[in-house]
Structures are given as C-alpha cells and as structure tokens.
Design an enzyme around this catalytic site. Sequence first.
Site, PDB file in Angstrom:
ATOM      1  N   SER A   1      -9.575   1.404   3.305  1.00 25.54           N
ATOM      2  CA  SER A   1      -8.770   2.158   2.377  1.00 25.54           C
ATOM      3  C   SER A   1      -7.711   1.338   1.635  1.00 25.54           C
ATOM      4  CB  SER A   1      -8.069   3.293   3.129  1.00 25.54           C
ATOM      5  OG  SER A   1      -7.213   2.776   4.132  1.00 25.54           O
TER       6      SER A   1
ATOM      7  N   LYS B   1       0.857  -1.183   0.000  1.00 27.25           N
ATOM      8  CA  LYS B   1       0.000   0.000   0.000  1.00 27.25           C
ATOM      9  C   LYS B   1       0.897   1.238   0.000  1.00 27.25           C
ATOM     10  CE  LYS B   1      -3.894   1.843   2.782  1.00 27.25           C
ATOM     11  NZ  LYS B   1      -4.692   1.615   4.015  1.00 27.25           N
TER      12      LYS B   1
ATOM     13  N   SER C   1      -9.450  -0.959   7.604  1.00 30.95           N
ATOM     14  CA  SER C   1      -8.975  -0.820   6.216  1.00 30.95           C
ATOM     15  C   SER C   1      -8.203  -1.996   5.651  1.00 30.95           C
ATOM     16  CB  SER C   1      -8.125   0.435   6.083  1.00 30.95           C
ATOM     17  OG  SER C   1      -8.958   1.544   5.935  1.00 30.95           O
TER      18      SER C   1
HETATM   19  N1  GLN Z   1     -12.993   3.455   6.940  1.00 31.13           N
HETATM   20  C1  GLN Z   1     -12.293   3.927   8.083  1.00 31.13           C
HETATM   21  C2  GLN Z   1     -11.979   5.391   7.927  1.00 31.13           C
HETATM   22  O1  GLN Z   1     -12.354   5.926   6.962  1.00 31.13           O
HETATM   23  C3  GLN Z   1     -11.071   3.107   8.308  1.00 31.13           C
HETATM   24  C4  GLN Z   1      -9.870   3.623   7.624  1.00 31.13           C
HETATM   25  C5  GLN Z   1      -8.668   2.822   7.961  1.00 31.13           C
HETATM   26  O2  GLN Z   1      -8.732   1.791   8.605  1.00 31.13           O
HETATM   27  N2  GLN Z   1      -7.527   3.327   7.528  1.00 31.13           N
HETATM   28  O3  GLN Z   1     -11.386   6.000   8.771  1.00 31.13           O
END
Ligand code: GLN
Length: 506
Positions: A164, A89, A188
């Site tokens: 994400s 990532k 994420s």
């Molecule tokens: N969907 C969550 C957010 O928008 C989790 C994001 C993440 O785990 N980086 O914060």
Amino acid sequence: MAQRGDPQDDAGARWPTARAIAAGVRDGSRRATEVLQAFEARADATEPAIHAYLLRARDQARAAAEAIDAAREAGRPLGPLAGVPIGLKDIFVTEGIETRCGSRILEGWVPPYAGTHARRLAEAGAVITGKLAMDEFAMGSSSQSTPYPAVRNPWSPEHVPGGSSGGSAAAVAAGSCAAALGSDTGGSIRQPASLCGVVGLKPSYGRVSRHGMIAFASSLDQAGPLTRDVRDAAVLLQVLAGPDPHDATCLDAPVPDYLAACERGAQGLRVGVHRAALDHEALEPEVREAFERSLAVLADAGATLVDVELPHAEHAVATYYVLCTAEAASNLARYDGIRYGHREARPSLRQTYEATRERGFGAEVKRRVLLGTFVLRKESYAAYYGQAQKVRSLIVRDYAQAFARCDLLASPTAPGPAFRRGERDEDPLAMYLSDVFTVGANLAGLAAISIPAGLSHATAERPALPIGVQLSAPVLGEPTLLAAAAAHEDRSEHHRRRPPTAEAIA
Ligand code: GLN
C-alpha cells in the site's frame, strides 16, 4: 543526455542520496532551500503523470528548509538528515498537515500533534515535503484502492507501483523526494519498493514506534523507510528506531550504529533459502532468475547458502488475512463520524454512523471490516481467529528453527514485477497473493528488506520493470540484514537505474 536506465553518478547533483544532501547542507556546499526547490521542480514535472502525492506541504516545507539554512548560518549544529526532502505516507500523523490515511472518512482532519516519526525526522533536520498516496487504510497491494487519483509506476504509468505504500515508492523512484516513510503490515513497504526499483526496509516489530501511525492491524504494523540505497535506509532507521514512551510495544533495546553495520560485509554469513517456496505457481520465471543471480552475488561476497524448511509457510497468506481483518475491524470501529474527520449528519445517531461509513469507506475497507467481524463472531472465532493464532505460533517456530541454521533468509520480494492497472481490481484473491513472500516477516515480527535485483526484459506486453529480492533476519537482526544488503548493493548497479519518466524530465 544519459540513456534510459543508465546508472547515474552518486556524487552527481541529479540524484543525490539523503546522505549526500545532508553532508552538503552541513558543510555549506548545498542550501536546504535550493535542495527543496530542485525536488519541488521534479515533483511539479512528475506529479501530473504519477500522482504519488496526496498533498504537498509546500509552505511547511519551505519554512523548514529556511529554518535549516538559518541554523547553519547561525553556526548551530545540524542533524543527520539536515535539509533532506522526505515524503510521508498519509498514514503518519503530521501536526498541522491534513492526515487522511488515504480515506474519505478522515477528510478534513488536521492533527493537533505530530506522531513520533514526523517529530523525529524533523528533529533530525528533515524537510517534510507532503503526504504520499496509498491504498485506503493501507489495505492493498497496488495503491489503486483509493477515492483519490491512483498512483502510477514511474517505470510505466500503465502499471501499478505496488502498495500500500505505492506513493512512497513511486515518489522515491521518480525523484520527487529523496526518501520516504511507509508502513508495512503484510509487505506494504517491501512490495512497492520491489515494483518501483527502490530499497524498502521493514524493521523488526517494535524497533520503531507506532505512535502516530494510524492503526490497521496493530500486531503486524511497522513503519520504515523507502530509499534510493541501503545506506540511506540505515540512516533513516537510525533516526526512527528506539524506545518511545508513547508506545508500550516499542522495544526498549539499544540502537546500534546501522551505518557502520553496512560496512561489515557478508563474509561468513549463512543465507537460508526455502527452495520449496520457489515452486509457487505465481512466481514468474524472470523473478526466479533474478533471485538466483542475487544469491550468486551474496555467495561472491562470502556468504554461504544453506537450504532451510519453513513447513507452514504455505498457510501464511490465509493466516495473515484472518488476523489482519480481525484487527482492522476492531481498529476501524473508531471511525464513526463523531470524533474525527468527515461526518454525514443524519437525524439519528445510528443513521449518521451508517451514512458516514457508507460514504467514508471504500469497497476494500468494507470487505475487510466485514471479514474481520465475521472471524471474530462467537460462532466462528474458534474456527478462524483462534486457529489463525495457532498457525501464527507455528510459523514463528518455523522461523526460529530456520534461524538456528542461518543468519538471514533470502527470497523474492514479490512473485512478479508490476502488474497492469486494473488487472486484479476485481479479484481480491489474486491481489492477496502478491503477499506470499512478505507476510511471514510480519507474522513473526522479523526485520526484512527489499533491494533492487534487476529489470525484467522488455516485451511487446510490457516495458522493462524492476524486480526486487528480499532478505529477512530474526527480531533485532537489522545490523546483519543491512550488512548483507549493502554487500549485495556494492556488487551491483541495480539501485542506480532510474525510470524513463524520471530521466525524461531530469
Ligand atoms: N497487501 C497487504 C494487505 O493488503 C499488505 C498491506 C500492508 O502491508 N499494509 O493487507
């Protein structure tokens, strides 16, 4: 020609696991350069439709693969990931490879050092294929919040891959790398793994270093693998886990043999279910059915199911969004156009900051910085940030009480399968609800994994899409987590299903 979604033979060359690749490279039956070529060919074929990669590091990957083959020829010992093509990532700092965290504000930053993740993977023999696309600064659940091409779900390009770490999940599902790293602040790793039909493991907070993983919310962020199966996740965790002098929050605890833990089975394990959470209005019936089937699989493997209560779970999403925005506002203050990446030069310093941030940050990042700044204001601190910290403590206590009665918790990973692109873009609250089942593990620092639990039924509106189930364990409970997840996987074929786009080009 295999049928769409047909299980593929694990030992077959078409979809080798990371373990099979490394074993082949070590015993000389595969060459790292040829393995890389095969994955690059698949990436060439899938990328125009999927956009999982933000950047492909072809030259560095080829050099790494050649070095592995040369080491093998010279009779030097090879690591546990010898020749395995792994995508990172874009949140991970990679020496000599541009690192943007999916944001324009870091455009052009080529780190002079490797973070702990990239370094440990390379030392284990992995071949880094490139940087995978993501929601900007890891804020989102769809991988559509980005100034770059949005990632598509390999199962259906009209649907999101989750986020994400959507590029990581999509690349593993499409077969354009053998495994990937993601980051998980509120789900994420697990949610995109669920939506793309792969395995996603969020280790306990502190099990894996955060050095060289660009900070979003430092008390919640954790790095982990996305893989084709549970045992591959164990192998990657083995390489990543353990103390790191560069991260004081990294736990100084011995690293057990995770692959061995996968063979322990689920016999005698007590699996807790918080039944009230299953009444959540956002939970789709098909997800619930798949979840019940997974419970039956665990019971069949010898686990006992127990009901548990998590009385403050309904406040987890609100608590998470107060805390993560506060920490993000503080962490992102460093992006001013002076020290890293892109700069919009203007006559005064203040104008330079403003123009750089105006152009450099997307809408969701700005929203979070504003929200975080608001909850940290002197006038609102006690009502929001302070309150959220107290609720976090209650949530931690809920889990401690639940784990007095069970070894693991089980729940769906996401309330539904992948949603359509664009569907939630204008509705941040609907997007935030994607995290109902995942944020608790981050708030309490738990280890958690999402594993494939089946496909939804194809309808006129949408094709068959993957559904995941989540298991969580107390801090440092990864061995128990992996034991149960592997036992589930050994009794199902879900993880062998491949998306139709990948089949089409195989
Ligand atoms: N969907 C969550 C957010 O928008 C989790 C994001 C993440 O785990 N980086 O914060």
